[in-house]
Scaffold this motif. Structure first.
Motif, PDB file in Angstrom:
ATOM      1  N   GLY A 173      -3.287  -3.970  -0.369  1.00 17.09           N
ATOM      2  CA  GLY A 173      -3.541  -2.747  -0.023  1.00 17.09           C
ATOM      3  C   GLY A 173      -2.228  -1.702   0.447  1.00 17.09           C
ATOM      4  O   GLY A 173      -2.295  -0.407   0.891  1.00 17.09           O
ATOM      5  N   THR A 174      -1.674  -2.406   1.786  1.00 17.26           N
ATOM      6  CA  THR A 174      -1.100  -2.266   2.492  1.00 17.26           C
ATOM      7  C   THR A 174       0.503  -1.698   1.874  1.00 17.26           C
ATOM      8  O   THR A 174       1.013  -2.678   0.307  1.00 17.26           O
ATOM      9  N   ILE A 175       1.313  -1.532   2.263  1.00 20.04           N
ATOM     10  CA  ILE A 175       2.577  -0.992   1.662  1.00 20.04           C
ATOM     11  C   ILE A 175       3.698  -1.395   3.164  1.00 20.04           C
ATOM     12  O   ILE A 175       3.719  -1.191   3.755  1.00 20.04           O
ATOM     13  N   TRP A 176       4.071  -2.689   2.841  1.00 20.53           N
ATOM     14  CA  TRP A 176       5.656  -3.128   3.087  1.00 20.53           C
ATOM     15  C   TRP A 176       6.890  -2.788   2.998  1.00 20.53           C
ATOM     16  O   TRP A 176       7.319  -2.896   1.870  1.00 20.53           O
ATOM     17  N   GLY A 177       7.587  -2.966   3.798  1.00 22.11           N
ATOM     18  CA  GLY A 177       9.451  -2.379   3.779  1.00 22.11           C
ATOM     19  C   GLY A 177      10.101  -3.082   3.958  1.00 22.11           C
ATOM     20  O   GLY A 177       9.790  -3.694   5.447  1.00 22.11           O
ATOM     21  N   THR A 178      11.304  -3.204   3.506  1.00 23.45           N
ATOM     22  CA  THR A 178      12.458  -3.340   4.105  1.00 23.45           C
ATOM     23  C   THR A 178      13.955  -3.189   3.862  1.00 23.45           C
ATOM     24  O   THR A 178      13.899  -2.721   2.739  1.00 23.45           O
ATOM     25  N   GLY A 179      15.050  -3.275   4.588  1.00 24.32           N
ATOM     26  CA  GLY A 179      15.966  -2.474   3.911  1.00 24.32           C
ATOM     27  C   GLY A 179      16.844  -1.179   4.483  1.00 24.32           C
ATOM     28  O   GLY A 179      16.273  -0.698   5.358  1.00 24.32           O
ATOM     29  N   LYS A 180      17.503  -0.691   3.908  1.00 25.44           N
ATOM     30  CA  LYS A 180      18.210   0.343   4.267  1.00 25.44           C
ATOM     31  C   LYS A 180      16.966   1.637   4.418  1.00 25.44           C
ATOM     32  O   LYS A 180      15.747   1.674   3.257  1.00 25.44           O
ATOM     33  N   ASN A 237      -4.518   1.443   4.082  1.00 26.91           N
ATOM     34  CA  ASN A 237      -4.324   0.133   3.825  1.00 26.91           C
ATOM     35  C   ASN A 237      -5.064   0.458   2.136  1.00 26.91           C
ATOM     36  O   ASN A 237      -5.771  -0.107   1.833  1.00 26.91           O
ATOM     37  N   ASP A 238      -4.935   1.184   1.699  1.00 27.97           N
ATOM     38  CA  ASP A 238      -5.824   1.853   0.169  1.00 27.97           C
ATOM     39  C   ASP A 238      -4.766   1.769  -0.937  1.00 27.97           C
ATOM     40  O   ASP A 238      -5.398   2.449  -1.781  1.00 27.97           O
ATOM     41  N   PHE A 239      -3.523   1.635  -0.710  1.00 23.96           N
ATOM     42  CA  PHE A 239      -2.464   2.064  -2.080  1.00 23.96           C
ATOM     43  C   PHE A 239      -3.217   0.507  -3.163  1.00 23.96           C
ATOM     44  O   PHE A 239      -3.676  -0.468  -2.919  1.00 23.96           O
ATOM     45  N   ILE A 240      -3.064   1.440  -4.148  1.00 22.22           N
ATOM     46  CA  ILE A 240      -3.016   0.592  -5.720  1.00 22.22           C
ATOM     47  C   ILE A 240      -1.695   0.211  -6.549  1.00 22.22           C
ATOM     48  O   ILE A 240      -1.758  -0.221  -7.823  1.00 22.22           O
ATOM     49  N   SER A 241      -0.448   1.000  -6.182  1.00 18.44           N
ATOM     50  CA  SER A 241       0.833   1.044  -6.857  1.00 18.44           C
ATOM     51  C   SER A 241       1.477   1.424  -6.316  1.00 18.44           C
ATOM     52  O   SER A 241       1.110   2.732  -5.119  1.00 18.44           O
ATOM     53  N   VAL A 242       2.920   1.313  -6.546  1.00 14.65           N
ATOM     54  CA  VAL A 242       4.209   1.866  -5.735  1.00 14.65           C
ATOM     55  C   VAL A 242       5.089   1.786  -6.705  1.00 14.65           C
ATOM     56  O   VAL A 242       5.287   0.929  -7.754  1.00 14.65           O
ATOM     57  N   ALA A 262       7.296   6.768  -4.423  1.00 18.72           N
ATOM     58  CA  ALA A 262       5.659   7.707  -4.532  1.00 18.72           C
ATOM     59  C   ALA A 262       4.820   5.902  -4.802  1.00 18.72           C
ATOM     60  O   ALA A 262       4.979   5.407  -5.257  1.00 18.72           O
ATOM     61  N   ALA A 263       3.582   6.632  -4.281  1.00 18.73           N
ATOM     62  CA  ALA A 263       2.580   5.181  -4.513  1.00 18.73           C
ATOM     63  C   ALA A 263       1.228   5.966  -4.555  1.00 18.73           C
ATOM     64  O   ALA A 263       0.841   7.450  -4.350  1.00 18.73           O
ATOM     65  N   ILE A 264       0.310   5.118  -5.166  1.00 20.60           N
ATOM     66  CA  ILE A 264      -1.120   5.651  -5.628  1.00 20.60           C
ATOM     67  C   ILE A 264      -1.661   5.490  -4.694  1.00 20.60           C
ATOM     68  O   ILE A 264      -2.191   3.775  -4.734  1.00 20.60           O
ATOM     69  N   ALA A 265      -3.159   5.985  -4.031  1.00 24.32           N
ATOM     70  CA  ALA A 265      -3.804   5.412  -3.372  1.00 24.32           C
ATOM     71  C   ALA A 265      -4.659   5.758  -4.045  1.00 24.32           C
ATOM     72  O   ALA A 265      -4.993   6.434  -4.686  1.00 24.32           O
TER      73      ALA A 265
END
Length: 211
Positions: free
Chosen positions: A129-136, A163-168, A176-179
């Motif tokens: 349920g977590t969102i990670w990122g990389t880049g600009k 840590n309760d995301f279900i879509s990104v 934008a993300a749905i939690a």
């Protein structure tokens, strides 16, 4: 038959029901070269051991979804691993080489459920349920709670403790993300895309109100 497809700029990436990943249009084509090309018909995406390594005429096993970024391409397989090819300017594919000549597995991210990409950045929704990122990250699109105002993030890192995301999903310079408790946005906001009743830049994660 095609089971998943995505497009950005002048290129299309797709997966067919036989498990082949295909690319066509203008862009990087996972063909063992580090230059863009024009493919006027669906062409198989092949893989290599690493971005500088030997080019192998083999396909990715069990791909389930594809995502096109500005000049990079991501493929998620059923095991939760992410493969990438194309330009790695500003590190949208983490620690892979500057030009990834053929599809290569990202070693610094795993257990991924969904992938999204924008202009030179990528975000990953993990199974926990977590969102990670990389880049600009000039608009903090991958660094809301990581560090203050970086130009880029060089490898996947958690964007937030939530840590309760279900879509990104990703736009050119925002996410934008749905939690479980609603929709959250962050990043660029030049045209009000964050939905916070403003066009001002916001360096923090915002919850969208639908009232």
């Amino acid at each position: 038959d095609i089971m998943d497809i995505d497009a950005y700029r002048r290129q299309i990436l797709a997966i067919d029901t036989a498990g082949n990943t295909l690319v066509w249009g203008e862009g990087y084509c996972s063909d063992g070269t580090d230059s863009m090309a024009v493919k006027t018909f669906p062409t198989p995406v092949n893989l290599t051991s690493n971005g500088y390594g030997t080019y192998y005429n083999e396909k990715i096993n069990n791909p389930v979804s594809v995502v096109r970024g500005k000049n990079h391409n991501l493929i998620l397989d059923k095991y939760g691993d992410v493969w990438g090819f194309g330009s790695n300017s500003n590190y949208p594919m983490g620690s892979l080489s500057p030009k990834v000549r053929a599809a290569t597995k990202m070693e610094d991210i795993s257990n991924v459920k969904q992938v999204a990409a924008g202009a030179e950045f990528s975000v990953f929704l993990k199974e926990d349920g977590t969102i990670w990122g990389t880049g600009k990250s000039d608009k903090q699109q991958v660094s809301v709670e990581v560090m203050k105002d970086p130009i880029y993030i060089g490898y996947p890192m958690p964007i937030t403790d939530k840590n309760d995301f279900i879509s990104v999903a990703a736009g050119e310079d925002f996410v934008a993300a749905i939690a479980s408790d609603g929709v959250y946005t962050w990043g660029g906001n030049s045209d009000g895309q964050l939905g916070i009743n403003s066009t001002a830049y916001s360096g923090s994660m915002s919850k969208v109100s639908f009232d």
